[in-house]
Scaffold this active site. Structure first.
Site, short mmCIF file in Angstrom:
data_model
loop_
_atom_site.label_atom_id
_atom_site.label_comp_id
_atom_site.label_asym_id
_atom_site.label_seq_id
_atom_site.Cartn_x
_atom_site.Cartn_y
_atom_site.Cartn_z
N ASN A 214 -10.09 -3.38 1.48
CA ASN A 214 -9.87 -3.20 0.33
C ASN A 214 -11.15 -2.91 -0.35
O ASN A 214 -12.28 -2.88 0.09
CB ASN A 214 -9.47 -4.62 -0.21
CG ASN A 214 -7.73 -4.74 0.09
OD1 ASN A 214 -6.96 -3.89 0.45
ND2 ASN A 214 -7.38 -5.96 0.37
N HIS B 111 0.81 -1.16 -0.13
CA HIS B 111 0.00 -0.04 -0.06
C HIS B 111 0.88 1.33 -0.15
O HIS B 111 0.41 2.41 0.71
CB HIS B 111 -0.83 0.15 1.28
CG HIS B 111 -2.00 -1.04 1.14
ND1 HIS B 111 -3.15 -1.17 0.33
CD2 HIS B 111 -1.91 -2.23 1.76
CE1 HIS B 111 -3.90 -2.11 0.67
NE2 HIS B 111 -2.97 -2.74 1.48
#
Length: 537
Positions: free
Chosen positions: A134, A56
């Site tokens: 997510n 990320h």
């Protein structure tokens, strides 16, 4: 090379006899703190990159607020939870949301085919609640001990420094629980058109606890009021040729123009317990809860209305953790959730520092004062003081220490019983049915893009990986496997003749849809996706 030189060991040289499962109390957990092999593995993994996030790394963020409806579906929210953030109406809870890609580096393009992070920090009256999820509702693996292996396979080759299809599918081929996620990822759902037009999901299973100390299992989802829009590979390539940060630009430009993106926050609820009547384990994050059995119940709305004033201070230094819960929201025995809870906060202490929670972006809302007995550490600039700064411990005979908060009238007590061991549960071995259902819910253009992407990947893989992946796809859906084999020039009959993976029983015969028409699904849509979606123009 001797046989012993091929044996996986710990850094201390201890042979690793099971690298597939954490130690749990019974098949369904919970996990135990003495999982030494897992702790050594995950904490080393958390420290593999300096200074950007291991995963990320590419991200954008925005501030906003959350408003609870006071209901979960048609029921009062208090029926299920005592969390004020979900039960109190008329309160705008400040939030900060960070969107991200997973595998790419900090400067990687936002058109990459990759899951998108959807991390939310709710600054509630009871302290922070972090929901770290997510855009896709499932994940690649169901046991956190496999996370470093998964990311290593998906990251660039340590020799060539390139992401290689053969490495990705070499891992997936040995972990068929990944097929469901791969079917999502390699379709247009793997490239959302914008951050504003994508779903969010907590992915893991949590629990809601009410005032009576009663608990239910739950999953959290965010449905965009803007609709869902995804990109084909060709559309993504055309955008990337002109702009590698189009999602960030779109988010910031729309907020600046007053087009504030909004999501409806929904909860799926299931009775607590083993739920043995189900064909899947509700704690398995590679599986969806069918929406026809467990509907998405609206309980609030999330609005983003302000961009950061300093990207580094607010987006780059923002830090989230799945262990950051408020009273009324609790952990389930989901093995990925329990592993993430250690890993996320450990990563933040390594990446940002021991005092990362003193930074304004991570600190609780004004009026919620942190009072701890933690002291010192790198970059400390404030003392979480009590009534007497000399007494940084508790309890105190003199009565000058911080006091424990009052306990709830009725606490939630989970019954835990089982034999300590490493388990791959029998209820989670069907890794094909939901992946096949996902394939059959796709519209024709989505299936075409999925097949094209997989065909290109298969052509870059050696034959053993090609055959195993076609074997997997065929067991998900016969049409699925056949189209990949034909497109990549792979011998379908040779693939079908492969034996099952070692230690696994042969899956049931592949299901097929009777017809494939846009929006059709012969078995019914249990996937839980937004009902309206489209490709980007």
């Amino acid at each position: 090379m001797t046989e012993q030189s091929n044996i996986l060991t710990t850094r201390q040289g201890h042979p690793v006899r099971d690298n597939q499962s954490t130690r749990t109390v019974g098949e369904r957990g919970p996990a135990t703190l003495e999982n030494y092999q897992f702790i050594e593995k995950i904490t080393h993994f958390d420290r593999e990159r300096i200074p950007e996030r291991v995963v990320h790394a590419r991200g954008a963020g925005a501030h906003g607020y959350f408003e609870a409806y006071g209901k979960i579906g048609d029921e009062p929210a208090s029926k299920y939870t005592r969390a004020k953030v979900l039960t109190q109406t008329g309160v705008k809870t400040p939030t900060f949301v960070r969107f991200s890609t997973v595998a790419g580096a900090k400067e990687s393009p936002e058109t990459e085919r990759d899951p998108r992070g959807f991390a939310i920090k709710f600054k509630t009256v009871d302290g922070n609640w972090d929901l770290v999820g997510n855009n896709l509702k499932v994940f690649f693996i169901r046991d956190a001990i496999k996370f470093p292996d998964m990311i290593h396979a998906f990251k660039p080759d340590p020799i060539t420094n390139r992401q290689e299809a053969w490495r990705f599918f070499d891992f997936v081929g040995m972990h068929p629980e990944s097929l469901h996620m791969v079917t999502h990822l390699k379709s247009p759902w793997g490239i959302p058109a914008t951050f504003r037009e994508m779903e969010g999901s907590g992915v893991n299973t949590y629990k809601l606890v009410n005032e009576a100390g009663e608990a239910v299992l739950c999953k959290f989802h965010f449905e965009p009021k803007q609709g869902v829009r995804n990109l084909t590979s060709a559309q993504a390539s055309a955008i990337q040729a002109k702009d590698v940060g189009h999602c960030t630009r779109d988010l910031y430009d729309n907020i600046a123009a007053g087009n504030f993106p909004e999501w409806e926050f929904c909860v799926q609820i299931m009775p607590d317990g083993p739920n043995e009547h189900l064909s899947f384990d509700p704690l398995d994050d590679t599986k969806l809860w069918p929406v026809d059995q467990f509907p998405l119940l609206p309980c609030g709305r999330l609005v983003l209305d302000r961009v950061p004033s300093n990207f580094f201070a607010e987006v780059e230094q923002s830090a989230f953790g799945t262990g950051v819960l408020v009273d009324g929201i609790d952990f389930s025995d989901d093995k990925m959730l329990q592993g993430r809870t250690l890993s996320y906060s450990d990563t933040q202490r390594y990446r940002v520092g021991a005092n990362y929670l003193q930074l304004p972006i991570n600190a609780p809302a004004p009026g919620v004062v942190a009072r701890t007995n933690q002291r010192d550490g790198q970059m400390t600039y404030t003392v979480d003081g009590g009534p007497n700064p000399n007494v940084n411990y508790e309890p105190s005979v003199l009565g000058q220490s911080l006091k424990e908060a009052a306990k709830p009238a009725r606490e939630y007590h989970q019954q835990v019983e089982g034999k300590l061991g490493r388990y791959q549960t029998s209820r989670t071995t069907d890794d094909y049915t939901q992946a096949g259902e996902r394939y059959r819910t796709f519209e024709a253009w989505e299936r075409d893009d999925l097949i094209d992407n997989l065909v290109n990947d298969m052509k870059a893989c050696p034959e053993p990986i090609q055959l195993r992946m076609v074997w997997h796809f065929w067991h998900c859906d016969e049409d699925y496997g056949r189209r990949v084999a034909e497109g990549a020039g792979i011998d379908l009959e040779k693939a079908k003749a492969l034996p099952p993976l070692p230690g696994r029983a042969a899956p049931h015969k592949a299901l097929t849809a009777e017809t494939y028409t846009d929006g059709s699904n012969a078995k019914g849509n249990t996937q839980g996706n937004a009902p309206s979606r489209q490709a980007a123009e």
